[in-house]
Each structure stands twice: as structure tokens, then as C-alpha cells.
Design a protein around this motif. Sequence first.
Motif, PDB file in Angstrom:
ATOM      1  N   ASP A 528      51.547  36.713  42.857  1.00 14.38           N
ATOM      2  CA  ASP A 528      50.688  37.107  43.840  1.00 14.38           C
ATOM      3  C   ASP A 528      50.855  36.316  44.839  1.00 14.38           C
ATOM      4  O   ASP A 528      50.255  35.509  44.707  1.00 14.38           O
ATOM      5  CB  ASP A 528      49.284  37.500  42.751  1.00 14.38           C
ATOM      6  CG  ASP A 528      48.277  37.789  43.846  1.00 14.38           C
ATOM      7  OD1 ASP A 528      47.912  38.518  44.575  1.00 14.38           O
ATOM      8  OD2 ASP A 528      46.696  37.355  43.342  1.00 14.38           O
ATOM      9  N   GLU A 529      50.710  37.056  45.989  1.00 14.49           N
ATOM     10  CA  GLU A 529      49.982  36.163  47.106  1.00 14.49           C
ATOM     11  C   GLU A 529      49.011  37.265  47.682  1.00 14.49           C
ATOM     12  O   GLU A 529      48.467  37.084  49.113  1.00 14.49           O
ATOM     13  CB  GLU A 529      51.480  35.441  47.727  1.00 14.49           C
ATOM     14  CG  GLU A 529      51.760  35.085  47.477  1.00 14.49           C
ATOM     15  CD  GLU A 529      52.672  34.335  48.713  1.00 14.49           C
ATOM     16  OE1 GLU A 529      52.599  33.945  49.508  1.00 14.49           O
ATOM     17  OE2 GLU A 529      53.850  33.159  48.160  1.00 14.49           O
ATOM     18  N   ASP A 530      48.268  38.331  47.761  1.00 13.85           N
ATOM     19  CA  ASP A 530      47.652  38.849  48.091  1.00 13.85           C
ATOM     20  C   ASP A 530      46.638  38.484  48.152  1.00 13.85           C
ATOM     21  O   ASP A 530      45.266  38.806  48.448  1.00 13.85           O
ATOM     22  CB  ASP A 530      47.936  40.347  47.479  1.00 13.85           C
ATOM     23  CG  ASP A 530      46.614  41.229  48.241  1.00 13.85           C
ATOM     24  OD1 ASP A 530      46.839  41.365  49.513  1.00 13.85           O
ATOM     25  OD2 ASP A 530      46.667  42.901  47.627  1.00 13.85           O
ATOM     26  N   TYR A 531      46.188  38.134  46.784  1.00 11.38           N
ATOM     27  CA  TYR A 531      45.043  37.402  46.047  1.00 11.38           C
ATOM     28  C   TYR A 531      43.747  38.550  46.213  1.00 11.38           C
ATOM     29  O   TYR A 531      42.587  38.174  46.202  1.00 11.38           O
ATOM     30  CB  TYR A 531      44.236  36.518  47.402  1.00 11.38           C
ATOM     31  CG  TYR A 531      45.432  35.209  47.409  1.00 11.38           C
ATOM     32  CD1 TYR A 531      46.584  34.896  46.432  1.00 11.38           C
ATOM     33  CD2 TYR A 531      45.112  34.383  48.178  1.00 11.38           C
ATOM     34  CE1 TYR A 531      47.429  33.888  46.089  1.00 11.38           C
ATOM     35  CE2 TYR A 531      45.746  33.477  48.370  1.00 11.38           C
ATOM     36  CZ  TYR A 531      46.525  33.127  47.026  1.00 11.38           C
ATOM     37  OH  TYR A 531      47.810  31.877  47.353  1.00 11.38           O
ATOM     38  N   SER A 536      47.187  42.098  40.292  1.00 14.97           N
ATOM     39  CA  SER A 536      46.143  43.027  38.554  1.00 14.97           C
ATOM     40  C   SER A 536      45.722  43.437  38.543  1.00 14.97           C
ATOM     41  O   SER A 536      46.159  44.398  36.909  1.00 14.97           O
ATOM     42  CB  SER A 536      44.316  42.091  38.169  1.00 14.97           C
ATOM     43  OG  SER A 536      43.536  42.750  39.722  1.00 14.97           O
ATOM     44  N   SER A 537      45.712  44.493  39.013  1.00 13.04           N
ATOM     45  CA  SER A 537      45.795  46.475  38.684  1.00 13.04           C
ATOM     46  C   SER A 537      47.027  46.653  38.205  1.00 13.04           C
ATOM     47  O   SER A 537      47.446  47.268  36.972  1.00 13.04           O
ATOM     48  CB  SER A 537      45.540  47.126  40.051  1.00 13.04           C
ATOM     49  OG  SER A 537      43.381  46.836  40.085  1.00 13.04           O
ATOM     50  N   ILE A 538      48.222  45.924  38.853  1.00 11.89           N
ATOM     51  CA  ILE A 538      49.567  46.342  38.499  1.00 11.89           C
ATOM     52  C   ILE A 538      50.013  45.224  36.864  1.00 11.89           C
ATOM     53  O   ILE A 538      49.882  46.300  36.365  1.00 11.89           O
ATOM     54  CB  ILE A 538      50.707  45.975  40.018  1.00 11.89           C
ATOM     55  CG1 ILE A 538      50.477  46.576  40.388  1.00 11.89           C
ATOM     56  CG2 ILE A 538      51.833  45.855  38.962  1.00 11.89           C
ATOM     57  CD1 ILE A 538      51.682  46.527  41.807  1.00 11.89           C
ATOM     58  N   ALA A 539      49.424  44.258  36.814  1.00 11.52           N
ATOM     59  CA  ALA A 539      49.664  43.854  35.177  1.00 11.52           C
ATOM     60  C   ALA A 539      49.425  44.712  34.451  1.00 11.52           C
ATOM     61  O   ALA A 539      49.778  44.377  33.794  1.00 11.52           O
ATOM     62  CB  ALA A 539      49.240  42.057  35.710  1.00 11.52           C
TER      63      ALA A 539
END
Length: 670
Positions: A528-531, A536-539
Motif C-alpha cells: 500500500d502506497e495509496d494510504y 486494506s479492503s483488498i487485504a
Amino acid sequence: MTTLDPRYNILFEPLQIGPVRTKNRFYSVPHAIGMGMVGMDGMIAFRAARAEGGWGVICVEETMIHETSDHAPLKTPELFLDEHIAPTARLVEAIKAHGALAATELAHVGSSGVAWQARAHPLSSSSKFPHYHINPITARTVDKKDIAAFRQWYVDAALRAKSAGYDIVYVYCAHDLSLLQDFLVTNTNKRTDEYGGVFENRVRLLKETLSDVKDAVGGSCAVAVRFAVEERRWQSNLNIRDDGRRVIETLADVPDLWDVNVSDWSFDSGSSRFFEEGQQEPFINFVKQVTDKPVVGVGRFTSPDAMVRQIKSGILDLIGAARPSISDPFLPNKIQEGRIEDIRECIGCNACIAELNHYTRVRCTQNPSAGEEHLQGWHPEDYPAAHDASQSILVIGGGPAGLEAATTLGKRGYSVTLADAGTEWGGRLVREQKLPRLSAWGRVVDYRLSQMQQMTNVDLYLDSRLSAEDVVGFEADHVIVATGAKWRGDGLGRNHHDAIPGHELDHVFTPEDILNGRLPEGEVIVYDEDYYYMASSIAELLAAAGCKVTFVTTASDPVPWTAMTLEMGHVIKSMNEKGIEIVVGHSIAAIESGAVSLTRELTKEEGKRSADAVVLVTGQLSDDALYHELDSLRDEGKIKSLERIGDCLGPGQIAQAIFDGRKAGMNFGK
């Protein structure tokens, strides 16, 4: 003309609150808007819009009673000087002009603030560092003289509020943002005098302050207390089994109104990703059992049926709202007029709160007029008529920006055609709303579609991919390109200025792959570099699918923007519960078969992690090829007028895309 459904009659009954009477049960509770005294014209326009929309009570946010209390650099109202009365009176007059009662939440934020404006020492019940700030200054312990002064500050501010014309005056004791709450909670009150120790001592200052304010203004103003019945962030004595209940039992008949909630703000205003409508009910449903005074509470209520149930079940007397009143200032009027389908329902994304936490004025994903009533002159319901209704407008792209642009232009009276290449409306939201806990965000699409489907001047076309030649042939007077963006697959982002070595390997995935249903297996690193919410949703999605997930980010905290939306703690808790390992402060140096090389940002130390798959969530690229092709044709005179909006202009939050759509719709023809 449609009329009020009799099922909702109870919502429009007047109610007595001490010496004043509401016209209905809709109560816009105190909430920040980030404008303060220097932005009084904006405050007036914002609050007046809600009063015009039918809310029976409009309450202004934390209004500081002394210079030692502030949330600077966030701007807040003030009533600690006589010179504050005149501008405040303008605000009150604008609220009451529409038949609403005007209320103010008088507050001293104690150790949650740092008194930056006055460069003073913040105050606390016992010496401690300020809440929510990293400023290296310790709040000083107030002594007996300070306590006497504090009580007088409240009285003086209440008298100024009365002079300004307020109908309801608050004493504030909630959200971990109040000096009075500091005294109640044993975690923060370590005193050994008559204001510390046993419950009777810790509640003393709240009781005295309420009595002082009632003595000062109670004959003409209702006196309310805003009180957190339970601290949900950590264990404390402030809970509904102990002091949360005892406070209300002890002071049951002292205030004219109980405004009840939970602490801290991340639980009181929890996002829809983690909290359902009415989530506070189990914590506040006892209050009316121990007091005969009216009770108001919140729950992100948008359904009138849910509101009626709260009243008929004896939980609330007044339906409180902060975020729903931001999302739709005219919610009460729409219910009264039988226009339930026109309610612009809050999606609980907390974009409004994120702006405040970033020290700027309020904004709303659903309602782009929020915060712009004065600056842009945007009204939440009224749209300026088309300058030339014969002109035709083609909007390409049915995502958030395109939907809002087409809706706005349609309401203005233009002939609008909205075309999208997909088979469903919503653009990015077609897939994103299917991610864990994001279903409420679909309201963005539902509202705009329902509005346009009522318009005879708007034509909607799905499965309609347009070429530049098609657009030229359409001969529109104006073309708006809202073709969105795509997640990039090369790894470029905040930390990487060049492509990550190995990004092209078959076991490397992008959010596009995941959103399209192509899922990895085995050990997966989500980078993640979108922040924000995507990684987190994908995780969580992959963990639920059986993958062993490691969440890696360059940030020092996971998903840092969610601190602004009050979600960070909830996101971390959820990932921990799902067995997702969180690795912060690391970047991907390279990807190879079966492994990833990571670099620790602080030390530049390198190491390896095994990985069957990698998901790169680093940034997006505008899908703007069609726009640039049309732009060249405009230069040749084949396109009359052209603009691009939303993610096609620059990838960002959905709130920004909606704002761009409204701006395009409002500015056309100027």
C-alpha cells in the motif's frame, strides 16, 4: 403534489424543551464545519440551509468559552468576548428566520486542545499531555481559583449566547473533548480534593456548571447537556453499567435536554464501513428510563421508519443528526412532502470529518454544496436555470463525476445525454461497492440515477463506448469527459518514482485484477502506497478467501488517511482479527518468483519475504486518451466545447469527483 405519509406524523409533532418549543422532532446536533468567526458568512449560509430544509433545531458546534480552549488550527465559533455577540447574532437570526430553534454548544475542550491561538497553557483536571496532539506541552492542573473562573466563563458565555438570541444553551461533556469529562473519568482525574476520587466528587463540577448556567439563562433559554454515556475507546469508569448511568440518574432533572452519545469521536461518528445505522441504541436506550426530560441522540439515521421506531420504542424524543443533515439539509422537508425517494442519504464515508481533521471547511461526498453555500453560492436543492435550454450536452462516463454533472445539468434544464461504456452505472463504484463493508457507498449512484430517471430532458445510455468520431457526429454544444482512471500496475507511487523491478511477473496483481474477480492464492503481500481504503479492503477480501495476507506499507502507520476519517483504529483491529500481518515503514525493492525484497525506510536495511503473489496498490492513472483525442479535434473546430472532470482530470476521492461534476454543471453557461 405528494403529502406526508401518516406513518411519519409523529416526526412532525412539536416538543417542549424547557422554556422553548420545537416545531418538529428533527434536531441537527452540534457538529464542526471548520469556518469559525473569520468565516461567519459561510457559517450563516451553511446553518441557514439546514433551517430552510426543515430541521426543528439547528445547533452550532463547540463554541469556545475561553481563550484557553481551542482546536486551532481548526476554526471554531467563540463567545468569550462581548465582541463575539454581534456576529453570532447574525447567525442566530438566519437560523430562526426559517422557524428553527437556534442552539449553541458552549465548550471548554480541556486537555484535548492546546490553546494555540492564545499561546496559553491548556487546562486539565490533572496534569497530562493534550489529547489528539503531539505538541510537547503538558496541560496544567487547574486549582480552586481556576475552577471558580471556569464556572464564571460558562456563565458569561451563556449570557452572551442569550444576548445573541440563542434558544438552547449547551454544557458540553462528551467525546473526550471536554474539561468536564476530564473530571468525570478516573483515567484523567487523579485529584485528591473535593473534585476527585469518589463519584460524588468527580461529578461535582458538571453539576455546579449546569446549575450555574440554569440560574443565569434558564428562564428564557433551554439548558442542554451533551454527555457521553460510555467510553468505547478504552476501558474506564464511564460506561452504562457504572458512571455513564450514574451521571444521568444523579442529574436527571437538572438540564432541560439530554443529548447523549458515546466516546470517542471515532465511535460516536463511526463510518459505515464499521457501524450500522442506529449503532448507538444499545448504549443510550436506558436514558429515558431514568429521566423525564427530552432525549436526543444520533445514529446516522436516514430512514424515516427507523426514526419513528426510535421515538415509539421510547429510546429518543428527538432525532439527532450530524452527517445526515450535511448530506441532505432538506431531509425533513422531503419526508413531510412525501418525497422519500429524493432523500440524499448519507453514505457514512466520513469525508466531512476528514476535511475537519485536515483543518479545512466541511465537505460531503453526497452533497457537494456542503461548505460551498457561501463561497460558490451553491444551494443544496435550487439550481440556476439554463442560460439556453436548447443547448445539448454530452457527458461521457457514468461514474460519480459524470453522474453528478448530468444530474446538475438536467436539473438546470439542459438537454443532457449521459453515455457509459459499461453495463452498469457507477464507474469505479460498480466494483468498489462490492468490496468488504462498502455497500453503502452505492447510494452515490442510486440517488443520482433516481433523480435523472424523473427528468424528461436527460437520456441515459449504457453499453455505449464512444469513439472520437462518434462524439463529433453527436454534434453536442458541450462535451464533458468523465472516463475515470485505472489502477497502475508498475508500482509507481509515493515512494517509487520508477517501476518496481518484477512488476510485470504473472504473480503480480493490481486492484483492477482483484476488482474484476481475478484473485491470487497462497501467501499474498498487499503493498500500500495509496494510504486509504483500497489496500486494506483488498487485504480483508483475500483473507476471507483463504489467503495468508501480509499488509506492507511505506507509511509509519497503516492506512494513514483513515486517521482523518476516524477509521484507522477500526481498520487495524479488523485486520488483526482476520490474521493479517501488518508491516509498516517498508517499501518493495524488487519482486521475484516466490519472494519480495523489502527495504526498511528508516534504516534502508533490506530483507526478503516469501510471497506466492503480490498486489500493488500504489496509484492510479487517468483514463484520458479520449479526452486528448477530442481536444485535438476541438483545435480543428470539430468539437465546439470540451472539458474533463473527476478521475479523468486527476484521480482522487469520490468526494472530489462529485465536486468536479457539480462544478461543471453549475459553471456551464456562465
